[in-house]
Design an enzyme around this catalytic site. Structure first.
Site, PDB file in Angstrom:
ATOM      1  CD1 TRP A 131       1.891  -3.021  -3.067  1.00 24.06           C
ATOM      2  CD2 TRP A 131       0.534  -1.956  -1.893  1.00 24.06           C
ATOM      3  NE1 TRP A 131       0.993  -4.062  -2.916  1.00 24.06           N
ATOM      4  CE2 TRP A 131       0.135  -3.217  -2.081  1.00 24.06           C
ATOM      5  CE3 TRP A 131      -0.203  -1.008  -1.095  1.00 24.06           C
ATOM      6  CZ2 TRP A 131      -1.144  -3.731  -1.614  1.00 24.06           C
ATOM      7  CZ3 TRP A 131      -1.486  -1.479  -0.469  1.00 24.06           C
ATOM      8  CH2 TRP A 131      -1.900  -2.640  -1.132  1.00 24.06           C
ATOM      9  CG  ASP A 212       1.443   0.630   4.106  1.00 21.07           C
ATOM     10  OD1 ASP A 212       1.443  -0.211   4.945  1.00 21.07           O
ATOM     11  OD2 ASP A 212       1.236   0.366   2.873  1.00 21.07           O
ATOM     12  CE  LYS A 247       2.865  -8.473   2.962  1.00 20.07           C
ATOM     13  NZ  LYS A 247       2.530  -8.812   1.652  1.00 20.07           N
TER      14      LYS A 247
HETATM   15  C1  LMR Z   1       2.950  -7.134  -2.201  1.00 24.50           C
HETATM   16  O1  LMR Z   1       3.249  -6.076  -2.493  1.00 24.50           O
HETATM   17  O2  LMR Z   1       3.340  -8.159  -3.029  1.00 24.50           O
HETATM   18  C2  LMR Z   1       2.153  -7.497  -1.310  1.00 24.50           C
HETATM   19  O3  LMR Z   1       1.908  -6.427  -0.264  1.00 24.50           O
HETATM   20  C3  LMR Z   1       0.579  -8.038  -1.744  1.00 24.50           C
HETATM   21  C4  LMR Z   1      -0.137  -7.421  -2.397  1.00 24.50           C
HETATM   22  O4  LMR Z   1      -1.475  -7.237  -2.008  1.00 24.50           O
HETATM   23  O5  LMR Z   1      -0.047  -6.533  -3.197  1.00 24.50           O
END
Ligand code: LMR
Length: 397
Positions: A131, A212, A247
């Protein structure tokens, strides 16, 4: 002048897409960028159990006075039950402390601040890919970031050997960030026996695990998705978990999550908790109440809890159905490339293998928005947009 040296920042790679999407005038545009669950009507409704909990809260709430710095003890206890399992030794022996946090991101940041302020570590190993915000959150707290191998583009699976090899490059005392389940963006998680091996290896290497845990319940089930964390708990006396309820409770804009620090014993736990509170107090003082009350009300009421687990199951199964449909429809359209790996991935996301150019074409030619890495939010696919999506993908291959 003070501000004339400020340059414009680039848009956020995920949230910035939503802005772009809003400004797009194409009639059949589709937003599969941000990880937000949609039902088949393309809506993100408030969960039924959340509505029921809110009614109870509205009827019984007596004050809007401050919560304590880490939120309520009851909230912490309930979060620990979700993460470790009710009655688990970690919970019973009181060697874990949990503080409410503003979403999963806030939980990560509080945990990161705590580690830096206590001089526990200053380097964190993050999966490649991950992420994108992980780098910013840990970087802002003062961490040096390094990456470990994770994804094998040829097999579209986990590069397990590569992962272990790069983790061996870490120094004793470094932090390793792991996605508890439903890896973002790949959707690929270690299998139970791989979790076991990773837990042993990271314990041998004396790395500090930081989980996480943003998608509990979206992979295989609320309990099942905790397998990685619970396996690590067998080999590591100390670790951290950042939970998010954006979520699985659909509480995106309530910003509700939790940071849990697991310690060797209850005495150490009390000390860690006191320092966690210092990190929070300097950051946002104390947390907002509404989201936490919702989670607390649902998890502490057996009937609501069972109903919530069903709602999570419904979301999880709809996403799986959409994965299947995506693979089948692409095949039906005569796409030669094999996309069956999408069925093996967990959670909201699919790492499609589409490159930057293809992602860009999807957006400009077809009004289909996915993240630049090729990540598709499968949770935003519906029976109404699937045909347009598949035609667009076929059109850019
Ligand atoms: C995502 O990865 O789309 C979500 O976790 C929202 C975000 O804050 O990026």
């Amino acid at each position: 002048m003070f501000f004339d040296k400020i340059e414009a920042a680039p848009a956020d790679p995920i949230l910035g897409l939503t802005e772009e999407f809003r400004n797009d005038t194409k009639p059949n545009k589709i937003n599969l960028g941000v990880g937000v669950y949609k039902n088949d009507a393309g809506e993100t409704p408030v969960l039924k159990t959340v509505k029921k909990a809110e009614k109870i809260i509205l009827d019984t709430e007596k004050t809007k006075s401050y919560l304590s710095i880490p939120g309520t003890p009851e909230y912490g206890r309930l979060v620990q039950g979700l993460v470790f399992g009710e009655g688990d030794e970690i919970v019973v022996s009181k060697r874990a402390c949990t503080a409410q946090a503003p979403g999963g991101t806030g939980a990560l940041r509080v945990g990161a601040d705590f580690l830096i302020q206590q001089k526990i570590a200053n380097k964190i190993w993050i999966s490649n890919p991950t992420w994108v915000n992980h780098f910013k959150v840990f970087g802002a707290a003062g961490f040096e970031t390094a990456q470990y191998n994770y994804y094998n583009p040829t097999t579209h699976g986990l590069d397990f050997e590569g992962m272990k090899q790069s983790l061996r490059q870490a120094k004793a005392g470094d932090v390793v960030l792991l996605h508890g389940c439903c890896h973002n963006p790949t959707g690929i998680d270690p299998k139970p026996e791989q979790w076991e091996e990773l837990a042993k290896l990271t314990a041998e290497l004396n790395l500090l695990p930081f989980f996480d845990f943003a998608y509990q319940g979206f992979g295989n089930g609320v309990n099942e998705d905790a397998v990685g964390i619970r396996t690590f708990a067998k080999y590591h006396k100390e670790f951290l978990v950042a939970s998010s309820f954006s979520k699985n409770f659909g509480l995106y804009n309530e910003r509700i999550g939790a940071i849990t620090v697991v310690n060797a014993d209850a005495e150490q736990c009390a000390k860690s908790f006191s320092q966690l509170k210092i990190a929070i107090r300097a950051n946002y003082s104390n947390p907002p109440a509404h989201g936490a009350k919702i989670v607390e009300t649902i998890l502490s009421n057996p009937e609501l809890r069972a109903e919530w687990e069903n709602e999570v199951k419904e979301m999880r199964e709809r996403i799986k159905t959409m994965r299947n449909l995506l693979v089948t429809k692409l095949k039906e359209l005569g796409v030669n490339q094999d996309f069956s790996f999408i069925n093996e991935q967990n959670g909201m996301f699919s790492f499609s293998g589409l490159n930057k150019e293809q992602v860009n074409k999807l957006k400009t030619q077809f009004g289909v928005y996915i993240v630049g890495s090729g990540r598709i939010s499968v949770a935003g696919i519906t029976t109404h947009n699937i045909d347009a999506l598949c035609t667009a993908i076929a059109g850019v291959l």
